[in-house]
Design an enzyme around this catalytic site. Structure first.
Site, mmCIF file in Angstrom:
data_model
loop_
_atom_site.group_PDB
_atom_site.id
_atom_site.type_symbol
_atom_site.label_atom_id
_atom_site.label_comp_id
_atom_site.label_asym_id
_atom_site.label_seq_id
_atom_site.Cartn_x
_atom_site.Cartn_y
_atom_site.Cartn_z
ATOM 1 N N LEU A 170 0.822 -1.210 0.000
ATOM 2 C CA LEU A 170 0.000 0.000 0.000
ATOM 3 C C LEU A 170 0.859 1.265 0.000
ATOM 4 O O LEU A 170 2.046 1.218 0.311
ATOM 5 C CB LEU A 170 -0.915 -0.037 1.235
ATOM 6 N N THR B 286 6.401 0.381 1.862
ATOM 7 C CA THR B 286 7.446 1.174 2.523
ATOM 8 C C THR B 286 6.728 2.210 3.390
ATOM 9 O O THR B 286 6.029 3.082 2.860
ATOM 10 C CB THR B 286 8.318 1.908 1.486
ATOM 11 N N LYS C 244 15.467 -0.494 5.228
ATOM 12 C CA LYS C 244 15.060 0.070 3.930
ATOM 13 C C LYS C 244 15.366 1.575 3.859
ATOM 14 O O LYS C 244 15.944 2.056 2.888
ATOM 15 C CB LYS C 244 13.563 -0.201 3.726
ATOM 16 N N LYS D 170 9.978 10.255 -1.147
ATOM 17 C CA LYS D 170 9.153 9.641 -0.094
ATOM 18 C C LYS D 170 10.055 8.931 0.925
ATOM 19 O O LYS D 170 9.915 9.113 2.133
ATOM 20 C CB LYS D 170 8.179 8.625 -0.716
HETATM 21 P P1 NAD Z 1 0.727 2.235 -6.485
HETATM 22 O O1 NAD Z 1 0.138 3.563 -6.196
HETATM 23 O O2 NAD Z 1 0.942 1.824 -7.902
HETATM 24 O O3 NAD Z 1 -0.173 1.083 -5.790
HETATM 25 C C1 NAD Z 1 -0.812 1.212 -4.565
HETATM 26 C C2 NAD Z 1 -2.176 0.545 -4.685
HETATM 27 O O4 NAD Z 1 -2.831 0.589 -3.434
HETATM 28 C C3 NAD Z 1 -3.103 1.255 -5.695
HETATM 29 O O5 NAD Z 1 -3.576 0.309 -6.658
HETATM 30 C C4 NAD Z 1 -4.245 1.800 -4.823
HETATM 31 O O6 NAD Z 1 -5.509 1.794 -5.481
HETATM 32 C C5 NAD Z 1 -4.218 0.822 -3.663
HETATM 33 N N1 NAD Z 1 -4.839 1.333 -2.451
HETATM 34 C C6 NAD Z 1 -4.713 2.556 -1.876
HETATM 35 N N2 NAD Z 1 -5.429 2.612 -0.736
HETATM 36 C C7 NAD Z 1 -5.990 1.378 -0.586
HETATM 37 C C8 NAD Z 1 -6.843 0.804 0.401
HETATM 38 N N3 NAD Z 1 -7.253 1.511 1.467
HETATM 39 N N4 NAD Z 1 -7.233 -0.482 0.235
HETATM 40 C C9 NAD Z 1 -6.822 -1.193 -0.847
HETATM 41 N N5 NAD Z 1 -6.029 -0.694 -1.809
HETATM 42 C C10 NAD Z 1 -5.623 0.573 -1.672
HETATM 43 O O7 NAD Z 1 2.101 2.169 -5.663
HETATM 44 P P2 NAD Z 1 3.316 1.131 -5.858
HETATM 45 O O8 NAD Z 1 4.331 1.729 -6.743
HETATM 46 O O9 NAD Z 1 2.757 -0.218 -6.160
HETATM 47 O O10 NAD Z 1 3.929 1.159 -4.381
HETATM 48 C C11 NAD Z 1 3.370 0.417 -3.308
HETATM 49 C C12 NAD Z 1 4.347 0.435 -2.151
HETATM 50 O O11 NAD Z 1 5.595 -0.126 -2.578
HETATM 51 C C13 NAD Z 1 4.667 1.830 -1.616
HETATM 52 O O12 NAD Z 1 4.752 1.774 -0.215
HETATM 53 C C14 NAD Z 1 6.022 2.157 -2.262
HETATM 54 O O13 NAD Z 1 6.778 3.073 -1.507
HETATM 55 C C15 NAD Z 1 6.650 0.768 -2.280
HETATM 56 N N6 NAD Z 1 7.721 0.603 -3.290
HETATM 57 C C16 NAD Z 1 7.520 0.984 -4.579
HETATM 58 C C17 NAD Z 1 8.523 0.797 -5.527
HETATM 59 C C18 NAD Z 1 8.334 1.203 -6.974
HETATM 60 O O14 NAD Z 1 9.321 1.186 -7.735
HETATM 61 N N7 NAD Z 1 7.120 1.526 -7.412
HETATM 62 C C19 NAD Z 1 9.739 0.205 -5.143
HETATM 63 C C20 NAD Z 1 9.908 -0.202 -3.813
HETATM 64 C C21 NAD Z 1 8.885 -0.007 -2.895
#
Ligand code: NAD
Length: 293
Positions: free
Chosen positions: A65, A94, A169, A244
């Site tokens: 999330l 994260t 992390k 972030k």
């Molecule tokens: P994203 O915005 O693509 O996905 C997040 C998802 O969560 C969305 O589909 C959204 O609709 C859903 N969501 C939000 N609130 C919700 C709720 N209450 N119930 C259910 N679903 C809900 O983000 P992402 O890039 O997939 O990142 C997710 C996590 O991974 C973050 O914490 C980010 O920091 C971490 N992260 C991302 C990357 C990257 O390269 N994108 C790398 C490492 C870590």
């Protein structure tokens, strides 16, 4: 094979849930966004319209999330007390260390073993099942989590007690952010001093300035192995996501009374870049800001 609820099927979670299906698990999927849910259904997940329904009868819950506030609300309102007693909880988002510890304490108090398991690696690694997981939680919870995380990654490492995964992390990413800014500064200065950048790379990469941001992820196009710089700074790890993580590091440092002046400087650089509308580009794009481009 066990049944797992997966909450948050965005850029990262979508591929991770698909890899759990490929690994033989029954995956109950939930996301607020219909498009994300539909994509997960195409990958073989069973879609649900509420978290409470998705977690009913499962052996484990995995979440991916956007931030700590959302993670806390999802677990405290819809998972704890609704998933079967004893179900294993794994948060891969994260988030800040304090919230990770608070949610784990709330879960443990109700008899749910929980780990924080943030990842290193981006969307390609999530799709390819090659993430690295850094895991915080007690030994028995780690042992139970390991085989599930192994279906989504190439490395699963126990970092310590609850919150330790998030701590590793943000310390790692603060180091990465600061080293990328420093590497970009060195290349920008080398350029102004009239050096050939390939020559500077050839010498510095085998000298004491060598570091990952230079030799594995060079911010200069055409120098070093292929990197986002060679693709117009598209793809890779977005500056907004680096910002972030740096904000989370600053928050943790404040709470721990730790001096982090280099991390704070890196945060300012990524704030400037993101405020200028460049947050979607790869974090190595900081070199163009330093070049005044
Ligand atoms: P994203 O915005 O693509 O996905 C997040 C998802 O969560 C969305 O589909 C959204 O609709 C859903 N969501 C939000 N609130 C919700 C709720 N209450 N119930 C259910 N679903 C809900 O983000 P992402 O890039 O997939 O990142 C997710 C996590 O991974 C973050 O914490 C980010 O920091 C971490 N992260 C991302 C990357 C990257 O390269 N994108 C790398 C490492 C870590």
């Amino acid at each position: 094979m066990s049944t797992i609820a997966f909450i948050g099927l965005g850029n990262m979670g979508g591929g991770m849930a698909a890899n759990l299906v490929k690994g033989g698990h029954i995956v109950h999927a939930f996301d607020l966004a219909e498009a994300a849910l539909a994509k997960a259904a195409e990958a073989g997940c069973k879609p649900f319209t509420t978290v409470k329904e998705a977690v009913a009868g499962v052996d484990a819950v995995v979440s991916m999330l956007p931030n700590g506030k959302i993670v806390q609300a999802v677990y405290e309102n819809d998972v704890i007390g609704h998933a079967p007693a004893g179900a294993l909880l794994l948060d891969c988002s994260t988030i800040d260390v304090a919230t990770a510890r608070a949610v784990a304490a709330a879960a443990t108090a109700k008899g749910y073993p929980m780990v924080d398991a943030p990842v290193s690696g981006g969307i390609a690694a999530a799709n390819g099942g090659t993430l690295t997981f850094m895991v915080g939680g007690p030994d028995d919870a780690f042992k139970a989590a390991e085989p599930i995380l192994a279906k989504m990654g190439k490395a699963v490492i126990h970092a310590g007690a609850a919150g330790a995964g998030q701590a590793v992390k943000i310390c790692n990413n603060m180091l990465l952010g600061a080293s990328m800014v420093a590497t970009c500064e060195a290349f920008a200065l080398a350029e102004k001093l009239g050096l050939d950048l390939q020559t500077f790379y050839d010498i510095s990469s085998v000298s004491s300035g060598q570091n990952w941001s230079m030799t594995s992820y060079c911010p200069v196009p055409g120098v070093g192995p292929s990197s986002p710089a060679d693709r117009g700074y598209e793809g890779g790890f977005a500056s907004a996501l680096m910002l972030k993580d740096l904000k989370l590091a600053m928050e943790a440092a404040q709470g721990a009374n730790a001096a982090v002046p280099m991390g704070a400087a890196a945060e300012s650089f990524y704030q400037i870049l993101t405020s200028a509308g460049e947050g979607g580009k790869d974090f190595s794009n900081i070199i163009n800001m330093l070049r005044g481009k």
